[in-house]
Design an enzyme around this catalytic site. Structure first.
Site, PDB file in Angstrom:
ATOM      1  N   LYS A 280       0.759  -1.305  -0.123  1.00  0.00           N
ATOM      2  CA  LYS A 280       0.076  -0.110  -0.144  1.00  0.00           C
ATOM      3  C   LYS A 280       0.841   1.275  -0.115  1.00  0.00           C
ATOM      4  O   LYS A 280       1.967   1.397   0.811  1.00  0.00           O
ATOM      5  CB  LYS A 280      -0.902  -0.202   1.273  1.00  0.00           C
ATOM      6  N   GLU A 367     -19.415  -5.508  10.978  1.00  0.00           N
ATOM      7  CA  GLU A 367     -20.433  -4.601  11.760  1.00  0.00           C
ATOM      8  C   GLU A 367     -21.641  -5.478  12.566  1.00  0.00           C
ATOM      9  O   GLU A 367     -21.963  -5.105  13.627  1.00  0.00           O
ATOM     10  CB  GLU A 367     -21.083  -3.501  10.895  1.00  0.00           C
ATOM     11  N   ARG A 395     -25.351  -1.363   7.837  1.00  0.00           N
ATOM     12  CA  ARG A 395     -24.950  -2.824   7.748  1.00  0.00           C
ATOM     13  C   ARG A 395     -25.454  -3.867   8.981  1.00  0.00           C
ATOM     14  O   ARG A 395     -25.232  -4.996   9.099  1.00  0.00           O
ATOM     15  CB  ARG A 395     -23.657  -2.964   7.550  1.00  0.00           C
TER      16      ARG A 395
END
Length: 635
Positions: A280, A367, A395
């Site tokens: 990344k 979640e 969610r």
């Protein structure tokens, strides 16, 4: 190559490895320069440059479907599909979306913003392809962070069962926004270091082909031998046990290795995972060195130094106020624990994590689990705080209803990014939580007018013992008000009058109160006296104050930075209708019944007519309506 001249990715098929490498460098320079001005998801895109190039070289988009999970890493894809010339307006009002957008390009076959959806979408597209008798590859690109989401695991289960031709590119950079956590992350860690398995397995298969075929017994022995080596060299082949072929790990920045692995995956015509290792932030040292997620989605920055361009001496962020208050309270109450679905950095909980590492639980992108985990803790007399973005709370709606509110458990929800959030656009605006929470029994919903009231609300929430309670907070920095040193409880359901007035009552909460005050100032110049009410408790409402307004026959205008349908204003109307009090004017202002795209918050508020001038106009119309009604009544 001039990137703005690219119209279609087909040209990649003619490029050599050397030319692809040069193009990768050009794309990285382009992204670093453009995002230094607009901000955006820098590190994720720098990490997938070679991968995106190889995908577009080997596949024929849009006939072949490239499905980007989350969409944080889709900028390179946008460049290769003819949108480089729009990057000056990335994430701006009317400009290029920061996520895949079907209306932008035929190459954007799936819209994202929330994680873990790509595998389910890929399965749906694969089934449709097969039922219609069509051709084409279905490729889902999912990160190791998104793979921790339960929805992704449900999809893997189905994909392994159906055995349809789907290619899964597992982009493994060890991070989502912040470093990943959990058993799946650890499993991938073992796979990262197990490249020798693929080489040894290929050697074994080659040797077995040299053995004359003497019947099923030798064949079965050979398969057991392969399995033995597999389990010897890699602890638990997760994907293959699900029925999904595993290839890798592959260096995600080596174009030749990527090309070979993905080309092999294309030939298999069955479910296959290509495990790609990427870095990344590759190509920009500050982003490469980031270990906590600071460069995941930065604002504008100085390219040479990597310094972020931020206001000097800005007030604290609302999320930091919550994090600091929780840390202060946790020092005196060992029952306070914090749960976050992979948002330690985003919700500024790093201070709490440092102070109480054994009382902060980062559950990954999960979640639903986070909400029910909080419920389980609450049954044991703990004080769980579920710190979650408004848009991600969507969610976990069933868990909030079924596992928290139905049992009336003492769970605190700190709902971050409530309201419009700006450049991330429609997938991230936290504008529905009032509507979907207000209908649920037992829950209290509140939002402070500034950072000082916010800290008192966090204190109030943790002292509340009559069920679930939600504290909403906006994105960004506070107003710069003085912060009280001593925390105090706010009476549940009690509003406050911020400014007296008799011609019209303006009811609002949170950051919109600042705009309401500006509207009141404009009205005052025209001789109109506006009462400003801080309706800080969205549920329960201050019914005594509402009754008092009705008795005084003061016209009421509600103003909210949330969906008008089912929102706070709807609650006010419902209350008065239930009381039979419908003989004086009431009007409601909020967000229209449509999705709001990206742009600065101020521009978006202007677009939806929630400015001070708009409020003043609506207030004057209410007053005029009341005068007309009164004249008609007297006549």
């Amino acid at each position: 190559m001039e990137l703005t001249s690219i119209k279609d990715p087909a040209f990649l098929k003619q490029l050599s490895t050397e030319e692809m490498t040069l193009l990768a460098s050009e794309i990285r320079r382009f992204l670093i320069e453009k995002l230094s001005k607009t901000g955006g998801h820098l590190a994720p895109n720098l990490g997938v440059v070679e991968l995106t190039l190889v995908l577009h070289k080997l596949f024929d988009s849009p006939k072949d479907k490239l499905i980007w999970d989350v969409g944080h890493q889709s900028y390179v894809h946008k460049i290769l599909t003819g949108r480089a010339g729009q990057f000056d307006q990335l994430r701006q009002t009317g400009g290029l979306s920061g996520f895949p957008k079907r209306s932008e390009s035929e190459h954007d076959v799936w819209e994202t913003g929330h994680s873990s959806t790509s595998l389910s979408a890929a399965m749906g597209m694969a089934i449709a392809r097969d039922l219609k008798g069509e051709e084409g590859d279905i490729v889902a690109i999912i990160g190791d962070g998104a793979l921790t989401g339960g929805m992704a695991l449900e999809a893997l289960n189905h994909i392994g069962h159906e055995q349809r031709d789907i290619i899964i590119i597992l982009n493994d950079n060890k991070m989502s926004i912040a470093p990943n956590v959990g058993a799946l992350h650890n499993m991938l860690g073992r796979l990262r270091t197990a490249g020798k398995y693929q080489r040894v397995k290929e050697d074994i298969e080659y040797l077995m082909k040299k053995i004359p075929a003497f019947g099923g017994r030798i064949a079965a022995t050979a398969e057991r031998l392969k399995d033995a080596f597999k389990y010897l060299l890699i602890s638990g082949i997760f994907f293959e046990e699900l029925g999904i072929k595993y290839l890798g790990p592959v260096d995600g920045h080596n174009i030749d290795d990527l090309t070979m692995a993905i080309a092999n995956a294309k030939k298999l015509k069955r479910p296959v995972v290509v495990h790609v290792l990427t870095q990344k932030g590759k190509g920009y040292h500050p982003a490469e060195a980031d270990q906590v997620g600071t460069w995941h989605g930065p604002g504008p920055y100085k390219i040479e130094s990597g310094a972020f361009i931020k206001p000097v001496n800005a007030p604290p962020a609302y999320s930091k106020v919550v994090g600091d208050t929780l840390t202060k309270l946790a020092e005196k109450d060992e029952r306070i624990v914090v749960i976050t679905p992979a948002m330690v950095v985003g919700s500024k909980l790093d201070g709490f994590q440092k102070a109480f590492p054994d009382r902060l639980f980062d559950v990954g992108i999960a979640e639903q689990h986070a909400a029910t985990l909080a419920a389980g803790l609450a049954t044991q007399d703990m004080k769980p705080v579920l710190s979650i973005y408004s848009t991600f709370l969507q969610r976990a709606y069933d868990q909030v209803i079924h596992d928290i509110c139905r049992m009336n458990l003492n769970v605190v929800l700190t709902i971050d990014r409530a309201g419009l959030v700006g450049g991330d656009g429609e997938t991230h605006h936290g504008v529905f939580d009032i509507s979907f929470l207000r209908a649920v029994p037992n829950i209290v919903i509140m939002m402070g007018k500034d950072e000082n009231e916010l800290q008192h609300m966090v204190y109030t929430a943790l002292r509340y013992n009559d069920g679930p309670i939600a504290v909403r907070l906006p994105r960004g920095n506070g107003l710069g008000v003085a912060m009280d040193e001593t925390l105090k409880e706010i009476p549940i359901g009690k509003w406050e009058v911020l400014r007296e007035g008799s011609d019209v009552a303006l009811l609002s909460f949170g950051p919109m109160l600042k705009t309401v005050k500006e509207a009141s100032d404009q009205l005052k110049k025209e001789g109109i006296s506006a009462r400003i009410i801080n309706a800080r408790f969205i549920k329960p409402m201050d019914e005594s104050m509402l009754l008092d307004l009705a008795e005084r026959q003061i016209p009421i205008l509600t103003v909210e930075e949330g969906a008008l349908t089912g929102g706070f204003g709807s609650g006010v109307l419902e209350f008065y209708h239930g009381q039979g009090l419908t003989d004086f004017p009431i009007d409601c202002m909020g967000l229209p019944d449509r999705f709001i795209e990206q742009g600065s918050v101020s521009e978006l508020l202007s677009e939806v007519h929630l400015t001070a001038a708009d409020i003043a106009i609506r207030a004057k119309a209410l007053i005029h309506k009341q005068h007309v009604q009164q004249r008609a009544f007297r006549a």
